[in-house]
Design a protein around this motif. Structure first.
Motif, PDB file in Angstrom:
ATOM      1  N   GLY A 208       0.856  -1.230  -0.005  1.00  0.00           N
ATOM      2  CA  GLY A 208       0.121   0.010   0.202  1.00  0.00           C
ATOM      3  C   GLY A 208       0.825   1.339   0.043  1.00  0.00           C
ATOM      4  N   ARG A 209       2.161   1.046   0.036  1.00  0.00           N
ATOM      5  CA  ARG A 209       2.917   2.463   0.322  1.00  0.00           C
ATOM      6  C   ARG A 209       3.721   2.420  -0.919  1.00  0.00           C
ATOM      7  NH1 ARG A 209       2.984   1.522   5.847  1.00  0.00           N
ATOM      8  NH2 ARG A 209       4.680  -0.286   5.485  1.00  0.00           N
ATOM      9  N   LEU A 210       3.966   3.897  -1.512  1.00  0.00           N
ATOM     10  CA  LEU A 210       4.660   4.047  -2.592  1.00  0.00           C
ATOM     11  C   LEU A 210       6.362   3.754  -2.349  1.00  0.00           C
ATOM     12  CD1 LEU A 210       4.278   4.952  -5.812  1.00  0.00           C
ATOM     13  CD2 LEU A 210       5.074   7.268  -4.851  1.00  0.00           C
ATOM     14  N   VAL A 211       6.732   2.828  -2.960  1.00  0.00           N
ATOM     15  CA  VAL A 211       8.263   2.665  -2.846  1.00  0.00           C
ATOM     16  C   VAL A 211       9.026   3.625  -3.663  1.00  0.00           C
ATOM     17  CG1 VAL A 211      10.101   0.831  -2.856  1.00  0.00           C
ATOM     18  CG2 VAL A 211       7.658   0.119  -2.397  1.00  0.00           C
ATOM     19  N   VAL A 212       8.741   3.835  -4.879  1.00  0.00           N
ATOM     20  CA  VAL A 212       9.465   4.547  -5.776  1.00  0.00           C
ATOM     21  C   VAL A 212       8.589   4.985  -6.911  1.00  0.00           C
ATOM     22  CG1 VAL A 212      10.567   2.855  -7.213  1.00  0.00           C
ATOM     23  CG2 VAL A 212      11.486   4.818  -7.144  1.00  0.00           C
ATOM     24  N   SER A 213       8.720   6.169  -7.392  1.00  0.00           N
ATOM     25  CA  SER A 213       8.093   6.530  -8.839  1.00  0.00           C
ATOM     26  C   SER A 213       8.842   7.668  -9.577  1.00  0.00           C
ATOM     27  CB  SER A 213       6.592   7.210  -8.399  1.00  0.00           C
ATOM     28  OG  SER A 213       6.716   8.521  -7.813  1.00  0.00           O
ATOM     29  N   GLY A 214       8.685   7.852 -10.650  1.00  0.00           N
ATOM     30  CA  GLY A 214       9.300   8.614 -11.599  1.00  0.00           C
ATOM     31  C   GLY A 214       9.424   8.247 -12.904  1.00  0.00           C
ATOM     32  N   SER A 215      10.410   8.909 -13.812  1.00  0.00           N
ATOM     33  CA  SER A 215      10.398   8.428 -15.153  1.00  0.00           C
ATOM     34  C   SER A 215      11.252   7.185 -15.416  1.00  0.00           C
ATOM     35  CB  SER A 215      11.150   9.454 -16.222  1.00  0.00           C
ATOM     36  OG  SER A 215      12.648   9.280 -15.629  1.00  0.00           O
ATOM     37  N   MET A 216      10.775   6.380 -16.233  1.00  0.00           N
ATOM     38  CA  MET A 216      11.484   5.152 -16.344  1.00  0.00           C
ATOM     39  C   MET A 216      13.033   5.025 -16.221  1.00  0.00           C
ATOM     40  SD  MET A 216      10.667   1.975 -16.748  1.00  0.00           S
ATOM     41  CE  MET A 216       8.928   2.038 -17.278  1.00  0.00           C
ATOM     42  N   ASP A 217      13.432   6.098 -16.731  1.00  0.00           N
ATOM     43  CA  ASP A 217      15.112   6.222 -16.736  1.00  0.00           C
ATOM     44  C   ASP A 217      15.377   6.287 -15.432  1.00  0.00           C
ATOM     45  OD1 ASP A 217      15.272   5.495 -19.406  1.00  0.00           O
ATOM     46  OD2 ASP A 217      15.156   7.792 -19.960  1.00  0.00           O
ATOM     47  N   GLU A 218      14.871   7.282 -14.493  1.00  0.00           N
ATOM     48  CA  GLU A 218      15.159   7.684 -13.263  1.00  0.00           C
ATOM     49  C   GLU A 218      14.836   6.342 -12.390  1.00  0.00           C
ATOM     50  OE1 GLU A 218      13.374  12.076 -13.334  1.00  0.00           O
ATOM     51  OE2 GLU A 218      12.571  10.566 -11.972  1.00  0.00           O
ATOM     52  N   VAL A 219      13.998   5.591 -12.495  1.00  0.00           N
ATOM     53  CA  VAL A 219      13.576   4.343 -11.684  1.00  0.00           C
ATOM     54  C   VAL A 219      14.543   3.114 -11.859  1.00  0.00           C
ATOM     55  CG1 VAL A 219      11.783   3.052 -11.172  1.00  0.00           C
ATOM     56  CG2 VAL A 219      11.198   5.150 -11.242  1.00  0.00           C
ATOM     57  N   ARG A 220      14.677   3.107 -13.209  1.00  0.00           N
ATOM     58  CA  ARG A 220      15.591   1.937 -13.633  1.00  0.00           C
ATOM     59  C   ARG A 220      17.063   1.951 -13.464  1.00  0.00           C
ATOM     60  NH1 ARG A 220      13.947   0.925 -19.840  1.00  0.00           N
ATOM     61  NH2 ARG A 220      15.016   2.863 -19.897  1.00  0.00           N
TER      62      ARG A 220
END
Lengths: 238, 531
Positions: A208-220
């Protein structure tokens, strides 16, 4: 286009979604990934205004789903994880029904049904009752019905499940075209390859908690999305 | 395994009175809800037990002192069989062959015969309860007025065996209909017509028997001449009064149940897994015309109704009864006039009696009481669409009215002509029955919004075994009884026009109140229902 602000949803004592904040801009394809029971479906349903939530707010095109649900639903389409459609209707009657409810003009609906059904190879089956459709055919029909009123935002829960490779390819193409025209897509998936190749942004949710979010390049970063996902969630994916 | 399967079915019956919480999760029925339904069930049970006790006392006092125990039990066995058979016949096919978990269960290492037993167990439990309402008073009256131990034991044995026999027969009919429907194109139409044919055949035999039974107390000497099958009734009754009869009944019940069980078990997989025989029609593009959202929703609801024989037969029977009652009233209009005169009512009271007949039959239509529940897993569709709760609820109300109002209106006009209505009576003939239909439709839907049930094992669960249908049925019965009381009482005091006026005003008042409830608190409740 879609703004989720501090969304919290509890089922009794269990917190299904905990203070989730996300924003999806026009023209973006946003993937929502997480293990089973992480809160993806709950979030998507809350965005559609079909599931109440305890705290926070959700805005579609600047309007709250709580205060102006008719407007937000009018410009949004939803495809659930299991396309339970009206089995007693034929495919074409179901599409016409959806077009009626969304007020799609006669000429536009005829053109869109013909084009989309043809794309998915469903035209010859449109006269059949939905009860005779396979899971994949129902999924195709649900996709066509989602596109029929040309929504600004499309919310999909596991849209690739049950689709054959050709239909999956067509859906990906349609998703890209939709976003090129300024629309947005928010969808959950377990197919990380698809998310990696198709999406502009990604959010990973755990318990239920957001672990990570952002553009695909940032996350990956330098890794694959699968590696990031397994690292973040500790290999809990089933 | 059979025990576990039966437990699952029974659990689903209990959860049938549950609903969804505001957040969309499934709730267990609250103690209050169970208590309320329990009290209503007891009240309904007590009413029927009371009625059958009165009937048993009336017949027992005449027959038992004359040593006609055979005849007494024979009539009660027939009444019990007829009542239970008609109540279970439309449900059995659905329960046996149309459950949504058929595929799941058949994919598991479970014998089809075990699935059949578990499916039929629910119907059997209902049948035992219904048989008890008829047979227990009969046995008690027999014990008081005759007291023969053999007859008491025989009565108890008949009570234990009859539900087995009835369930086996209704399963047999369900099986035959399913076998035929499997081979034909228009399943809904044929299933409905076949079931109705069985029903009509039953109705003629039953009404004939009951009519003759009524004559029995009065014209005892001429029975053998006027009613040629009196010995047959005596023979049927002997299943409870002599040892050979008891053995025959036990053998017949167990034997029929076993044969039905074997045949259905053998054919279960073939019937439930039958491929559609309908030739695949290729779609030819036609110009689709735009309709309003309400028209589209109503069209969808009507299609749902007319595509389900279970829905038609369980919820739409009131329409057929309206026609039957009208036909009977027209055919027997002279007898009606005599009966009204005999009751001390003026001739004008005919119009009150005719309107009451239409109110009675309207109460048998239950289409709206399961309209929301039948959305089932598809509830996400209307909930995710830009539809106001009022539009959705109106569309749920519409089929009930579209199906029942025109028939009621036509029958009202026919009765108006048959009853030689005066100009003053005409508005009452037209408005009261139609308004009653609206009121019953509103009440059914209000109950369905209050107690929705979306997790359905088959359509019959929503249409026949759910709390809203039960509550709507009770309301319709109470209203019909109250209206009859008011109508007949005022007519007996020579005020049929006042009776009409009071009935119309009360109906109008309650209809307005129910409409308010539906479109304000119920609409809010619908908005809160989560998917």
């Amino acid at each position: 286009m879609l703004k989720i602000q501090n969304l919290t949803k509890k089922y009794g004592e269990k917190c299904a979604v905990d203070n989730l904040t996300l924003e999806i801009a026009p023209g973006e394809i946003y993937a929502f990934i997480g293990h089973n029971g992480a809160g993806k479906t709950t979030t998507l349903k809350a965005c559609m205004g079909i599931l109440s939530f305890d705290e926070g707010n959700i805005f579609i095109d600047g309007k709250s789903v709580l205060d102006d649900p008719m407007y937000t639903k009018q410009i949004t389409a939803y495809i659930p994880d299991n396309p339970d459609l009206y089995d007693f209707l034929s495919g074409v009657k179901y599409l016409n029904f959806v077009a009626d409810v969304f007020g799609v003009e006669t000429s536009l609906r005829n053109e869109r049904i013909a084009t989309l059904a043809d794309k998915f190879g469903l035209t010859k089956d449109l006269a059949q009752p939905i009860s005779s459709y396979s899971h994949g055919m129902k999924q195709k029909l649900a996709i066509i019905s989602a596109w029929i009123h040309s929504p600004k935002l499309i919310i999909m829960d596991e849209p690739f499940v049950g689709l054959d490779p050709k239909a999956s390819f067509i859906l990906k193409e349609m998703m890209r075209e939709h976003c090129e025209r300024g629309g947005s897509i928010f969808f959950s998936t377990h197919v990380l390859d698809v998310a990696e190749k198709l999406c502009d942004k990604v959010a990973i949710i755990k318990d239920g908690r957001l672990v990570v979010s952002g553009s695909m390049d940032e996350v990956r970063g330098d890794e694959s999305l699968e590696e990031v996902f397994l690292e973040l969630l500790g290999g809990e994916e089933e | 395994m059979i025990g576990r399967l039966i437990a699952i079915r029974l659990r689903s019956l209990v959860t049938a009175v549950g609903g969804k919480r505001k957040d969309g999760t499934v709730s267990r029925p609250s103690v209050w809800k169970l208590l309320l339904l329990g009290v209503l069930f007891l009240w309904l049970g007590a009413t029927f037990v009371g009625l059958f006790t009165l009937l048993a006392i009336g017949m027992g006092m005449t027959m038992l002192p004359l040593g006609q125990g055979d005849m007494f039990y024979g009539l009660f066995v027939i009444i019990s069989f007829s009542l239970v058979f008609i109540l279970s016949i439309f449900e059995t096919k659905s329960e046996l062959f149309e459950c949504r978990d058929n595929e799941l269960l058949l994919s598991m290492p479970i014998k089809p015969s075990h699935i059949v037993v578990s499916r039929i167990a629910t119907v059997l439990i209902y049948n035992y309860v219904e048989t008890a309402t008829v047979m227990v008073p009969a046995i008690a009256v027999f014990a008081v007025f005759d007291g023969s131990p053999l007859g008491i034991v025989g009565g108890i044995l008949a009570f234990l065996m009859l539900p087995l026999f009835t369930t086996a027969l209704s399963s047999g009919v369900g099986y035959i209909v399913a076998e035929i429907a499997k081979r034909i194109k228009n399943k809904t139409l044929i299933t409905t017509l076949l079931s109705l044919a069985f029903f009509v055949a039953y109705f003629f035999v039953y009404t004939g028997l009951i009519g003759d039974a009524g004559a029995m107390e009065e014209t005892e000497d001429s029975l053998a001449i006027t009613i040629p099958y009196i010995p047959a009734i005596g023979f049927i009754g002997s299943v409870a009064t002599n040892v050979l009869g008891m053995l025959v009944l036990a053998a017949l019940s167990v034997g029929t149940a076993y044969v039905a069980y074997r045949i259905i078990s053998e054919r279960y997989f073939a019937i439930t897994r039958a491929e559609s025989v309908v030739a695949r029609r290729e779609y030819k593009a036609k110009r689709l015309v735009r309709r309003s959202a309400l028209v589209a929703l109503t069209g969808k609801e009507l299609r749902r109704f007319f595509s389900s024989s279970v829905y038609i037969l369980n919820a739409g029977m009131g329409v057929i009864f309206t026609v039957v009652i009208t036909a009977l009233a027209v055919i027997n209009s002279t007898d009606f006039a005599y009966a009204i005169e005999a009751l001390g009512m003026p001739a004008e009271a005919t119009s009150v009696v005719f309107v009451l007949g239409l109110i009675l039959s309207s109460g048998m239509t239950m289409i709206s009481a399961s309209a929301l529940s039948l959305e089932g897993n598809s509830l996400w569709i209307p909930k995710s669409m830009p539809l106001s709760a009022k539009t959705v609820l109106l569309s749920k109300l519409a089929p009930h009215l579209i199906v029942s109002v025109p028939v009621t209106l036509i029958c009202s006009v026919i009765l108006m002509i048959a009853g030689k209505a005066t100009p003053l009576e005409i508005p009452f003939y037209i408005i009261t029955p139609v308004l009653t239909n609206v009121m019953f439709a509103l009440f059914g839907l209000v109950m369905n919004v209050a107690f929705p049930k979306f997790e359905l094992i088959n359509d019959a669960q929503a249409v026949k075994s759910s709390a809203p249908v039960f509550l709507a049925m009770i309301f319709d019965i109470i209203w019909t009884l109250a209206a009859s009381g008011i109508g007949i009482l005022l007519s007996m005091f020579g005020m049929p026009l006042l009776a009409h006026t009071v009935l119309l005003l009360l109906t109008l008042l309650l209809t307005a109140l129910l409409a308010l409830i539906l479109f304000i608190p119920c609409a809010r409740k619908y908005d809160r229902i989560g998917v």
